[in-house]
Design a protein around this motif. Sequence first.
Motif, PDB file in Angstrom:
ATOM      1  N   PHE A 139       0.848  -1.188   0.000  1.00 42.31           N
ATOM      2  CA  PHE A 139       0.000   0.000   0.000  1.00 42.31           C
ATOM      3  C   PHE A 139       0.884   1.239   0.000  1.00 42.31           C
ATOM      4  N   ARG A 140       0.630   2.121  -0.951  1.00 42.16           N
ATOM      5  CA  ARG A 140       1.277   3.437  -0.948  1.00 42.16           C
ATOM      6  C   ARG A 140       0.165   4.445  -1.187  1.00 42.16           C
ATOM      7  N   ASP A 141       0.074   5.389  -0.277  1.00 41.86           N
ATOM      8  CA  ASP A 141      -1.009   6.364  -0.373  1.00 41.86           C
ATOM      9  C   ASP A 141      -0.614   7.438  -1.383  1.00 41.86           C
ATOM     10  N   GLU A 142      -0.608   7.045  -2.665  1.00 40.25           N
ATOM     11  CA  GLU A 142      -0.195   7.937  -3.751  1.00 40.25           C
ATOM     12  C   GLU A 142      -1.049   9.205  -3.730  1.00 40.25           C
ATOM     13  N   VAL A 143      -0.400  10.348  -3.979  1.00 35.98           N
ATOM     14  CA  VAL A 143      -1.149  11.610  -4.015  1.00 35.98           C
ATOM     15  C   VAL A 143      -2.229  11.549  -5.076  1.00 35.98           C
ATOM     16  N   GLY A 148      -5.998   3.463 -13.407  1.00 37.72           N
ATOM     17  CA  GLY A 148      -6.414   2.132 -12.961  1.00 37.72           C
ATOM     18  C   GLY A 148      -5.327   1.468 -12.126  1.00 37.72           C
ATOM     19  N   VAL A 149      -5.018   0.205 -12.468  1.00 36.21           N
ATOM     20  CA  VAL A 149      -4.049  -0.540 -11.660  1.00 36.21           C
ATOM     21  C   VAL A 149      -2.610  -0.096 -11.905  1.00 36.21           C
ATOM     22  N   MET A 150      -2.420   0.789 -12.853  1.00 40.61           N
ATOM     23  CA  MET A 150      -1.041   1.217 -13.140  1.00 40.61           C
ATOM     24  C   MET A 150      -0.475   2.089 -12.017  1.00 40.61           C
ATOM     25  N   ARG A 151      -1.292   2.937 -11.451  1.00 47.38           N
ATOM     26  CA  ARG A 151      -0.863   3.665 -10.255  1.00 47.38           C
ATOM     27  C   ARG A 151      -1.982   3.561  -9.231  1.00 47.38           C
ATOM     28  N   GLY A 152      -2.030   2.401  -8.607  1.00 42.93           N
ATOM     29  CA  GLY A 152      -3.038   2.182  -7.581  1.00 42.93           C
ATOM     30  C   GLY A 152      -2.469   2.596  -6.239  1.00 42.93           C
ATOM     31  N   ARG A 153      -3.268   2.470  -5.212  1.00 42.88           N
ATOM     32  CA  ARG A 153      -2.740   2.655  -3.851  1.00 42.88           C
ATOM     33  C   ARG A 153      -2.413   1.279  -3.286  1.00 42.88           C
ATOM     34  N   ILE A 282       6.712   3.118 -19.277  1.00 43.04           N
ATOM     35  CA  ILE A 282       6.080   2.781 -17.999  1.00 43.04           C
ATOM     36  C   ILE A 282       7.060   1.930 -17.196  1.00 43.04           C
ATOM     37  N   GLU A 283       7.343   2.329 -15.959  1.00 44.82           N
ATOM     38  CA  GLU A 283       8.259   1.552 -15.114  1.00 44.82           C
ATOM     39  C   GLU A 283       7.530   0.305 -14.607  1.00 44.82           C
ATOM     40  N   VAL A 284       8.019  -0.867 -15.015  1.00 43.75           N
ATOM     41  CA  VAL A 284       7.399  -2.110 -14.538  1.00 43.75           C
ATOM     42  C   VAL A 284       8.303  -2.890 -13.593  1.00 43.75           C
ATOM     43  N   GLY A 285       9.564  -2.480 -13.520  1.00 47.54           N
ATOM     44  CA  GLY A 285      10.473  -3.159 -12.603  1.00 47.54           C
ATOM     45  C   GLY A 285      11.624  -2.252 -12.247  1.00 47.54           C
ATOM     46  N   HIS A 286      12.255  -2.561 -11.136  1.00 46.93           N
ATOM     47  CA  HIS A 286      13.363  -1.723 -10.673  1.00 46.93           C
ATOM     48  C   HIS A 286      14.284  -2.590  -9.832  1.00 46.93           C
ATOM     49  N   ILE A 287      15.569  -2.588 -10.165  1.00 44.08           N
ATOM     50  CA  ILE A 287      16.531  -3.347  -9.356  1.00 44.08           C
ATOM     51  C   ILE A 287      17.586  -2.390  -8.835  1.00 44.08           C
ATOM     52  N   TYR A 317      14.828  -5.746  -5.403  1.00 41.93           N
ATOM     53  CA  TYR A 317      14.428  -5.965  -6.787  1.00 41.93           C
ATOM     54  C   TYR A 317      12.908  -6.080  -6.886  1.00 41.93           C
ATOM     55  N   GLY A 318      12.275  -5.082  -7.458  1.00 42.42           N
ATOM     56  CA  GLY A 318      10.811  -5.073  -7.507  1.00 42.42           C
ATOM     57  C   GLY A 318      10.254  -5.264  -8.915  1.00 42.42           C
ATOM     58  N   ILE A 319       9.108  -5.919  -8.975  1.00 42.82           N
ATOM     59  CA  ILE A 319       8.340  -5.973 -10.235  1.00 42.82           C
ATOM     60  C   ILE A 319       6.893  -5.633  -9.902  1.00 42.82           C
ATOM     61  N   GLY A 320       6.320  -4.735 -10.665  1.00 45.74           N
ATOM     62  CA  GLY A 320       4.932  -4.345 -10.446  1.00 45.74           C
ATOM     63  C   GLY A 320       4.007  -5.351 -11.125  1.00 45.74           C
ATOM     64  N   VAL A 321       3.603  -6.387 -10.393  1.00 45.16           N
ATOM     65  CA  VAL A 321       2.807  -7.462 -10.979  1.00 45.16           C
ATOM     66  C   VAL A 321       1.439  -6.941 -11.450  1.00 45.16           C
ATOM     67  N   SER A 322       0.741  -6.187 -10.576  1.00 44.25           N
ATOM     68  CA  SER A 322      -0.579  -5.688 -10.995  1.00 44.25           C
ATOM     69  C   SER A 322      -0.444  -4.573 -12.035  1.00 44.25           C
ATOM     70  N   ARG A 323       0.602  -3.727 -11.896  1.00 43.56           N
ATOM     71  CA  ARG A 323       0.818  -2.687 -12.921  1.00 43.56           C
ATOM     72  C   ARG A 323       1.045  -3.328 -14.286  1.00 43.56           C
ATOM     73  N   LEU A 324       1.730  -4.469 -14.317  1.00 43.11           N
ATOM     74  CA  LEU A 324       2.011  -5.134 -15.589  1.00 43.11           C
ATOM     75  C   LEU A 324       0.747  -5.497 -16.356  1.00 43.11           C
TER      76      LEU A 324
HETATM   77  P1  ATP Z   1       6.828   4.940  -9.588  1.00 45.36           P
HETATM   78  O1  ATP Z   1       8.067   5.660 -10.079  1.00 45.36           O
HETATM   79  O2  ATP Z   1       5.931   4.505 -10.708  1.00 45.36           O
HETATM   80  O3  ATP Z   1       6.131   5.667  -8.477  1.00 45.36           O
HETATM   81  P2  ATP Z   1       8.452   3.516  -7.764  1.00 45.36           P
HETATM   82  O4  ATP Z   1       9.794   3.830  -8.365  1.00 45.36           O
HETATM   83  O5  ATP Z   1       7.979   4.336  -6.639  1.00 45.36           O
HETATM   84  O6  ATP Z   1       7.347   3.550  -8.951  1.00 45.36           O
HETATM   85  P3  ATP Z   1       9.470   1.016  -6.726  1.00 45.36           P
HETATM   86  O7  ATP Z   1       9.613   1.394  -5.307  1.00 45.36           O
HETATM   87  O8  ATP Z   1      10.675   0.960  -7.591  1.00 45.36           O
HETATM   88  O9  ATP Z   1       8.343   1.960  -7.399  1.00 45.36           O
HETATM   89  O10 ATP Z   1       8.642  -0.364  -6.748  1.00 45.36           O
HETATM   90  C1  ATP Z   1       8.853  -1.450  -7.638  1.00 45.36           C
HETATM   91  C2  ATP Z   1       7.760  -1.551  -8.690  1.00 45.36           C
HETATM   92  O11 ATP Z   1       6.444  -1.527  -8.121  1.00 45.36           O
HETATM   93  C3  ATP Z   1       7.738  -0.416  -9.687  1.00 45.36           C
HETATM   94  O12 ATP Z   1       8.729  -0.603 -10.687  1.00 45.36           O
HETATM   95  C4  ATP Z   1       6.327  -0.474 -10.235  1.00 45.36           C
HETATM   96  O13 ATP Z   1       6.275  -1.427 -11.293  1.00 45.36           O
HETATM   97  C5  ATP Z   1       5.522  -0.988  -9.056  1.00 45.36           C
HETATM   98  N1  ATP Z   1       4.753   0.117  -8.443  1.00 45.36           N
HETATM   99  C6  ATP Z   1       5.227   1.131  -7.677  1.00 45.36           C
HETATM  100  N2  ATP Z   1       4.239   1.961  -7.275  1.00 45.36           N
HETATM  101  C7  ATP Z   1       3.100   1.438  -7.799  1.00 45.36           C
HETATM  102  C8  ATP Z   1       1.729   1.833  -7.736  1.00 45.36           C
HETATM  103  N3  ATP Z   1       1.350   2.914  -7.047  1.00 45.36           N
HETATM  104  N4  ATP Z   1       0.818   1.067  -8.395  1.00 45.36           N
HETATM  105  C9  ATP Z   1       1.190  -0.029  -9.075  1.00 45.36           C
HETATM  106  N5  ATP Z   1       2.462  -0.450  -9.166  1.00 45.36           N
HETATM  107  C10 ATP Z   1       3.411   0.267  -8.542  1.00 45.36           C
END
Ligand code: ATP
Length: 438
Positions: A139-143, A148-153, A282-287, A317-324
């Motif tokens: 859970f991240r309380d995004e501003v 949709g699921v691409m930037r969810g909370r 679109i960022e889908v993963g980050h290592i 090492y993160g992958i955004g499964v639902s964002r994908l």
């Molecule tokens: P963003 O730059 O999009 O806010 P982030 O750099 O904050 O992402 P990381 O902390 O690197 O995100 O988390 C690993 C992965 O989780 C991201 O690469 C992304 O695919 C996914 N992710 C992050 N925030 C969200 C979100 N609010 N909704 C859906 N997926 C997310």
Amino acid sequence: MRLSRSFLPTLKETPSEAQIVSHRLMLRAGLIRQTASGIYAWLPAGLRVLRNIAQIVREEQDAVGAQEVLMPTLQSADLWKRSGRYDAYGPEMLRIRDRHERDLLYGPTNEEMITDLFGQGVKSYKELPQVLYHIQWKFRDEVRPRFGVMRGREFLMKDAYSFDVSYEAAVDSYRRMMLAYLRTFQRLGVRAVPMVADTGPIGGDLSHEFLILAPTGESGVFYDGELETLDWLGEPVDVADRVSLDKFFSNVTSYYAATDEKHDEDAWDQVPGDRRREGRGIEVGHIFYFGTKYTKAMDISVAGPEGEAIYPEMGSYGIGVSRLAGAIIEASHDEAGIIWPDSVAPFKAVIINLKVGDATCDALCETLYAAAPEQFLYDDRTDRAGAKFADADLMGHPWQLIVGPRGAKEQKVELKRRATGERFELPADEALARVISR
Ligand code: ATP
Ligand code: MG
Ligand code: MG
Ligand code: MG
């Protein structure tokens, strides 16, 4: 699944709250429904997609030696006070208090918890490396939750954490994970390009974001088009061998790729003009590698050869499964709807019965369906053919097996490939063999 009895609520109208195509299509195809701002329920077809993505992610994590665990969503604030991040994290963290007035939080990430668990279980340098991961809701309380699921909370993330005895060993872990990511995204049917990312106070060059090219992406991207043509599944890398890992990593990083944050005009000028790709991603993963940041802050060490304390070097090492799920649709759709890659499609094929009630059509459809009921969706509704075709295209099944009274008499079906629109008139068993072999 029989469509007449399933909960696959498709929409004809375009939902007004959705600004981008993947969000519109996920709602229209009945994959998700919003239950609160930035929080979604996954309906049967959507859940199948989510599970398919997670399974590929899991297999490729396991293939490089990562071990799956499952940590809880709720965490104690005390854990975060030990690393100093409880105050630093800010309003993106959802803070909760229980009935005994204890502070909890809904995990936005798991560095603290995994470091603590590691410390409780590993005592000697001989037990390293250790790579642990889980696939769990965050859970991240995004501003501004949006798209949709691409930037969810609330969203599903795979997060892995590596623990190594030295910097050199941590670099090996990082490179193995890079390989796992490239293979994962290729299997998911998308091209996610690894781009140099910011390392902040850690420094060095061990941070990469993986981006899928799409006009609705939030980052500007610049990369060498060669990166899209490389085949990572065929690449023979011995993940136990440092030389092999080094060769692989040097190859990947020899091609220019950066987001706007790290873009370097001089290096960009060196890329041949016809290979330059510029757009949005679109960022889908980050290592990234961050050394002893958490092990030192939380005082978690292992005993070295002489009994001395060694603070393990970490990476996460993160992958955004639902964002994908959304990002794949952004990269793969047309006017009519979704075009699922075979590997993530909720169903391999839809069987479209054009004349429900006609004994020959019904019998042939039942035979086809019985061949793989867990993989097929059987459109046995009494609706018009046009509505069935529209739903099939909208939902994006890779194949459509179309059964009408004329063909059914001769045990023939029309097979349509969603991605290309190609149609073949085939004996039923041949059509079945083609679909099932994929
Ligand atoms: P963003 O730059 O999009 O806010 P982030 O750099 O904050 O992402 P990381 O902390 O690197 O995100 O988390 C690993 C992965 O989780 C991201 O690469 C992304 O695919 C996914 N992710 C992050 N925030 C969200 C979100 N609010 N909704 C859906 N997926 C997310
Ligand atoms: Mg973020
Ligand atoms: Mg980011
Ligand atoms: Mg990131």
